[in-house]
Design a protein around this motif. Structure first.
Motif, mmCIF file in Angstrom:
data_model
loop_
_atom_site.group_PDB
_atom_site.id
_atom_site.type_symbol
_atom_site.label_atom_id
_atom_site.label_comp_id
_atom_site.label_asym_id
_atom_site.label_seq_id
_atom_site.Cartn_x
_atom_site.Cartn_y
_atom_site.Cartn_z
ATOM 1 N N TRP A 1 5.158 15.481 -30.079
ATOM 2 C CA TRP A 1 4.858 14.544 -28.991
ATOM 3 C C TRP A 1 5.909 13.434 -29.006
ATOM 4 O O TRP A 1 6.206 12.868 -30.054
ATOM 5 N N ASP B 1 6.550 9.027 -23.449
ATOM 6 C CA ASP B 1 6.556 9.479 -22.054
ATOM 7 C C ASP B 1 6.804 8.294 -21.131
ATOM 8 O O ASP B 1 5.897 7.529 -20.821
ATOM 9 N N SER C 1 7.610 8.572 -18.018
ATOM 10 C CA SER C 1 7.488 8.998 -16.611
ATOM 11 C C SER C 1 6.269 8.422 -15.908
ATOM 12 O O SER C 1 6.122 8.576 -14.698
ATOM 13 N N ASP D 1 0.545 18.736 -21.958
ATOM 14 C CA ASP D 1 1.826 18.015 -21.947
ATOM 15 C C ASP D 1 1.696 16.507 -21.803
ATOM 16 O O ASP D 1 2.705 15.809 -21.727
ATOM 17 N N LYS D 2 0.466 15.973 -21.818
ATOM 18 C CA LYS D 2 0.277 14.526 -21.677
ATOM 19 C C LYS D 2 -0.809 14.034 -22.633
ATOM 20 O O LYS D 2 -1.907 14.602 -22.699
ATOM 21 N N GLN E 1 -2.413 10.194 -23.407
ATOM 22 C CA GLN E 1 -2.393 8.781 -23.045
ATOM 23 C C GLN E 1 -3.552 8.077 -23.741
ATOM 24 O O GLN E 1 -4.695 8.546 -23.687
ATOM 25 N N THR F 1 1.767 5.924 -23.957
ATOM 26 C CA THR F 1 1.900 7.199 -23.247
ATOM 27 C C THR F 1 2.868 8.114 -23.983
ATOM 28 O O THR F 1 3.978 7.710 -24.338
ATOM 29 N N CYS G 1 4.252 12.483 -24.322
ATOM 30 C CA CYS G 1 4.353 13.766 -23.626
ATOM 31 C C CYS G 1 4.853 14.836 -24.591
ATOM 32 O O CYS G 1 5.428 14.542 -25.639
ATOM 33 N N SER G 2 4.626 16.076 -24.219
ATOM 34 C CA SER G 2 5.127 17.212 -24.983
ATOM 35 C C SER G 2 5.573 18.289 -24.003
ATOM 36 O O SER G 2 4.871 18.581 -23.031
ATOM 37 N N ASN G 3 6.745 18.879 -24.253
ATOM 38 C CA ASN G 3 7.212 19.968 -23.396
ATOM 39 C C ASN G 3 7.361 21.273 -24.168
ATOM 40 O O ASN G 3 8.011 22.199 -23.716
ATOM 41 N N THR H 1 5.174 22.589 -16.328
ATOM 42 C CA THR H 1 4.388 21.474 -16.823
ATOM 43 C C THR H 1 2.925 21.846 -16.621
ATOM 44 O O THR H 1 2.614 22.950 -16.163
#
Length: 483
Positions: free
Chosen positions: A148, A151, A153, A284-285, A287, A305, A307-309, A456
């Motif tokens: 993680w 993020d 975005s 992928d999120k 929070q 926040t 994120c993971s891709n 995503t």
């Protein structure tokens, strides 16, 4: 004399072309009993150092065969999952999904010169990972570990940490007062307990969540900062828990003090919370917010926040099932399928030549194999991917159109094609399974291997090109969104 010699030579040439003398012997089809007896394998487990040791329950198989073979297993719908193809010896891995039966069957198929198939089966016992809870699969992936990162975005200013008015409504972001980007966290060390930068104040810093219940944080160069324990509490399949009469959190992330990235309460004098409200958790999120017990609505709280891709499977099927429909918002013209110049650059959309909205696909049935509309030519048509490797497509009213098997091979590093960083892996399906599954200008061709150019939890974008297609030659594209 010259004419006679030429005639003799010509006669010799004619004789040399006699198929009864120059034909190549075609091997007889192999007997099933021979394939069964001469196909051998050694079952192994992998040591920590990467070496192999024989094991009666290992997941690694080293095989030899009297013929070139394809080795596969079947998913729950009967679809084939290829383990090895086009070899008479080698290694394949048989790792069932978590919670599967350890008693597994794999199949060995020899394709004969006369077009027939000879298939044998082998029953083996393998190691199967224990089933994780849904929330742990989302946090750690089905593989058992997951990265993680920050993020940025969520907000246009790239902020990842800041303050908000607590429980402003179900959309927690509506309460944000202020936020800070990762690099600017070095200016916020007055909120830490040491006032010293550690390397987590970087957009490349990350956390590794492990199924063992640990979080390890790293700086942007991969150097470990710290490690601590965690657990996810009160998770109920994503259902929200009310706080201050607001549907607010989906669970609680409990950690050792100071475990997550920049783990400090804002204006808290170095306080390191241990219980965070999880206000969003998808593949992928992640929070989080923190507020002291009893904090009222619109009183100050802290937010993070991440994120993971890296979790392609989780983003595709949500570790249960996930419905995808046409992404009519992808382009201003509502197009969801069309053609493009292949590998125009890392931004695949820069190569789009033409596209068609769902409703206009009825005018593109010349590209299908039947020339008959099925109902997928509708903005409300959808498909469901499940975690057993099955895709089912439906009309807008829920009537099933068709179904089939799929596998996903996903990587966070783009594979280079035609010297361009291009796809994130492949989606392999039975023929004709996805919505409008036709190659453009392909005479009804239904591809089975699609390149994933974006994935995503909310968007899936695919491209198909014949093997060997050069840059800017024609390819086909599809755009889907979460239903």
């Amino acid at each position: 004399m010259k004419k006679i010699i030429l005639g003799i030579c010509a006669l010799g040439l004619l004789v040399s072309c006699d198929p009864s003398k120059d034909s190549v012997d075609v091997p007889d089809p192999i007997a099933e009993s021979r394939l069964n007896s001469e196909f051998t394998y050694k079952q192994c487990a992998m040591n920590a150092d990467g070496s192999y040791v024989e094991s009666a329950t290992g997941n690694f198989f080293f095989f030899t065969s009297p013929r070139v073979v394809t080795i596969y297993r079947e998913n729950s719908s009967g679809g084939e999952i290829i383990l090895s193809k086009g070899s008479s010896s080698g290694m394949f891995i048989l790792k069932p999904t978590r919670g599967s039966d350890p008693n597994q069957t794999f199949y060995v198929r020899s394709r004969e010169f006369n077009g027939s198939d000879v298939v044998i089966s082998k029953q083996v016992t393998v190691e199967v990972p224990g089933e994780l809870t849904l929330e742990m699969k989302i946090a750690c992936s089905d593989s058992g570990s997951k990265i993680w990162k920050w993020d940025g975005s969520v907000r246009s200013d790239g902020a990842v940490w800041g303050n908000l008015g607590y429980t402003p409504g179900e959309d927690w972001t509506s309460g944000i007062w202020w936020g800070c980007s990762p690099e600017d966290l070095t200016g916020q060390l007055n909120h830490s307990d040491t006032h010293v930068a550690t390397g987590e104040e970087s957009s490349n810093a990350y956390m590794l969540f492990s199924e063992e219940g640990t979080i390890t944080t790293y700086d942007g160069a991969g150097n470990q900062i710290r490690k601590g324990a965690f657990e996810i509490k009160d998770y109920n399949n994503g259902e929200r828990i009310a706080v201050n009469d607001v549907p607010w959190k989906v669970g609680t992330l409990h950690t050792d003090p100071g475990t997550i990235l920049f783990p400090f309460k804002i204006n808290g004098g170095g306080t390191k919370p241990t219980d965070f409200d999880i206000v969003k958790l998808t593949a992928d999120k992640m929070q989080l917010t923190y507020a002291d017990a009893g904090t009222g609505s619109w009183s100050e709280a802290t937010w993070w926040t991440f994120c993971s891709n890296s979790d392609g499977e989780g983003m595709l099927n949500n570790y249960g099932e996930n419905a995808w429909t046409w992404d009519t918002e992808f382009r201003a013209d509502g197009a969801v399928w069309g053609n493009l110049g292949y590998t125009p650059g890392e931004d695949w959309t820069s190569g789009i030549w033409w596209g068609c909205p769902p409703g206009d696909l009825t005018g593109q049935l010349n590209h299908s194999d039947t020339k008959v509309a099925t109902g997928e030519e509708d903005a409300g048509a959808y498909m469901i991917f499940n975690n057993e490797g099955q895709i089912n497509t439906y009309k807008a009213d829920g009537t099933k159109i068709r179904g089939g098997a799929y596998t996903i091979n996903y990587s966070t590093d783009r594979q280079v094609v035609n010297d361009v960083p291009w796809n994130l892996g492949t989606l392999t399906t039975d023929p004709g399974v996805i919505l409008f599954p036709f190659k453009i200008n392909g005479g009804g061709t239904k591809p089975t291997t699609f390149e994933i150019v974006k994935l995503t939890s909310s968007q899936l974008q695919l491209v198909y090109a014949d093997p060997g297609t050069g840059s800017w030659s024609e390819a086909t594209w599809w755009a889907f969104k979460k239903k």
